[in-house]
Design a protein around this motif. Structure first.
Motif, PDB file in Angstrom:
ATOM      1  N   THR A  10      -0.835  -7.613   1.593  1.00  0.00           N
ATOM      2  CA  THR A  10      -0.757  -6.286   2.189  1.00  0.00           C
ATOM      3  C   THR A  10      -1.013  -6.363   3.684  1.00  0.00           C
ATOM      4  O   THR A  10      -1.764  -7.226   4.155  1.00  0.00           O
ATOM      5  N   SER A  34      -3.703  -1.035 -15.812  1.00  0.00           N
ATOM      6  CA  SER A  34      -2.688  -1.483 -14.860  1.00  0.00           C
ATOM      7  C   SER A  34      -2.513  -2.987 -14.986  1.00  0.00           C
ATOM      8  O   SER A  34      -3.235  -3.650 -15.729  1.00  0.00           O
ATOM      9  N   ASN A  38       1.200  -4.360 -10.544  1.00  0.00           N
ATOM     10  CA  ASN A  38       1.027  -2.932 -10.230  1.00  0.00           C
ATOM     11  C   ASN A  38       0.118  -2.754  -9.025  1.00  0.00           C
ATOM     12  O   ASN A  38       0.412  -2.008  -8.086  1.00  0.00           O
ATOM     13  N   ASN A  39      -1.018  -3.445  -9.062  1.00  0.00           N
ATOM     14  CA  ASN A  39      -1.998  -3.320  -7.987  1.00  0.00           C
ATOM     15  C   ASN A  39      -1.512  -3.946  -6.690  1.00  0.00           C
ATOM     16  O   ASN A  39      -1.749  -3.403  -5.606  1.00  0.00           O
ATOM     17  N   THR A  41       1.547  -4.109  -5.691  1.00  0.00           N
ATOM     18  CA  THR A  41       2.525  -3.152  -5.144  1.00  0.00           C
ATOM     19  C   THR A  41       1.825  -1.948  -4.524  1.00  0.00           C
ATOM     20  O   THR A  41       2.198  -1.492  -3.435  1.00  0.00           O
ATOM     21  N   TYR A  42       0.821  -1.432  -5.215  1.00  0.00           N
ATOM     22  CA  TYR A  42       0.087  -0.251  -4.732  1.00  0.00           C
ATOM     23  C   TYR A  42      -0.555  -0.524  -3.374  1.00  0.00           C
ATOM     24  O   TYR A  42      -0.443   0.279  -2.438  1.00  0.00           O
ATOM     25  N   PHE A  43      -1.211  -1.654  -3.239  1.00  0.00           N
ATOM     26  CA  PHE A  43      -1.916  -1.937  -1.989  1.00  0.00           C
ATOM     27  C   PHE A  43      -0.973  -2.377  -0.871  1.00  0.00           C
ATOM     28  O   PHE A  43      -1.353  -2.319   0.305  1.00  0.00           O
ATOM     29  N   GLY A  45       1.668  -0.650  -0.429  1.00  0.00           N
ATOM     30  CA  GLY A  45       2.412   0.581  -0.182  1.00  0.00           C
ATOM     31  C   GLY A  45       1.862   1.515   0.875  1.00  0.00           C
ATOM     32  O   GLY A  45       2.468   2.544   1.172  1.00  0.00           O
ATOM     33  N   ARG A  48      -4.837   2.513   1.797  1.00  0.00           N
ATOM     34  CA  ARG A  48      -5.578   2.900   0.591  1.00  0.00           C
ATOM     35  C   ARG A  48      -7.084   2.993   0.843  1.00  0.00           C
ATOM     36  O   ARG A  48      -7.833   3.350  -0.059  1.00  0.00           O
ATOM     37  N   SER A  64      -3.631 -10.432  -2.761  1.00  0.00           N
ATOM     38  CA  SER A  64      -3.312  -9.284  -1.924  1.00  0.00           C
ATOM     39  C   SER A  64      -3.796  -9.463  -0.486  1.00  0.00           C
ATOM     40  O   SER A  64      -3.198  -8.939   0.449  1.00  0.00           O
ATOM     41  N   CYS A 108      -8.000  -6.582 -14.015  1.00  0.00           N
ATOM     42  CA  CYS A 108      -7.212  -5.430 -14.475  1.00  0.00           C
ATOM     43  C   CYS A 108      -7.656  -5.006 -15.872  1.00  0.00           C
ATOM     44  O   CYS A 108      -8.143  -5.818 -16.664  1.00  0.00           O
TER      45      CYS A 108
END
Length: 237
Positions: A10, A34, A38-39, A41-43, A45, A48, A64, A108
């Protein structure tokens, strides 16, 4: 590391640095059902307000944040209560373990009939990662801790009680094994040879060890209490 790690780095919520001294490995749980991807991709994005170095599920490890960089994972301005009777016991490393000197690993979760849980496969994969980092960076078992231990946050929630954490900690650090006593062994309250005597184990009996001291000379029994586990006194089986 001998592990299949997926890089999903990220650009948000971490401090870029180099040459920092990593002293601690901090274990977290995501707190929602999750996957590692998933995580990741989320971080990736957006902002956060937090981050972690790794996310682990049954099948994958996602990186990440680079280890050399500082993730925003354990920092707090003070202790956290969260309405739990356990929270006040969970900040023994506050001010010692910080974002700047730690690597954070998020496990997770899955959702079952009784709520969220960490699967055996995720624990085993996390253990492989933990032990690889320990070996590479020279981090002893006592420096593998919970987020809970830093500031009292109930994370990872299933292992806030020390009895449950002791068992999981032994898995994560590869300390769980069985011994057979070679003689009568004194059990003491703590790892110190000067601590209070609680009982005596009989010769020839088998007991499970769930934690060892830094020198690997003393072991904590699953039932509680510490004994000497050197080859003179006990056989590992």
């Amino acid at each position: 590391m001998g592990l299949d790690v997926i890089n999903m780095l990220t650009k948000y919520n971490h401090d870029v640095t180099s040459g920092r001294k990593i002293k601690w490995i901090v274990i977290h749980w995501v707190g929602a059902a999750s996957t590692a991807v998933n995580n990741g991709t989320y971080f990736q994005g957006g902002d956060r307000g937090a981050s972690a170095h790794y996310f682990v599920d049954d099948n994958k490890i996602v990186k990440s944040v680079r280890e050399r960089d500082i993730a925003w994972a354990v920092g707090s301005r003070g202790y956290l209560d969260q309405g739990s009777p356990y929270a006040k016991y969970g900040h023994k490393y506050f001010g010692k373990c910080t974002n700047s000197n730690s690597v954070s690993i998020e496990m997770c979760c899955k959702k079952g009939s009784n709520g969220l849980y960490i699967s055996k496969a995720t624990l085993e994969r996390t253990a492989r990662l933990v032990q690889a980092i320990q070996k590479r960076l020279g981090i002893d078992n006592d420096h593998v801790i919970r987020h809970f231990d830093v500031n009292g946050k109930l994370c990872p929630l299933p292992y806030v009680q020390d009895s449950k954490w002791d068992d999981v900690h032994a898995i994560l650090t590869g300390q769980k094994f069985t011994i057979k006593t070679k003689g009568r062994l004194i059990v003491r309250k703590t790892s110190s040879l000067l601590s209070k005597k609680t009982k005596v184990l009989k010769k020839g009996a088998e007991y499970q060890i769930i934690r060892t001291n830094a020198k690997d000379t003393r072991g904590k029994l699953k039932e509680g209490g510490w004994i000497t586990i050197t080859s003179k006194y006990a056989e590992r089986i």
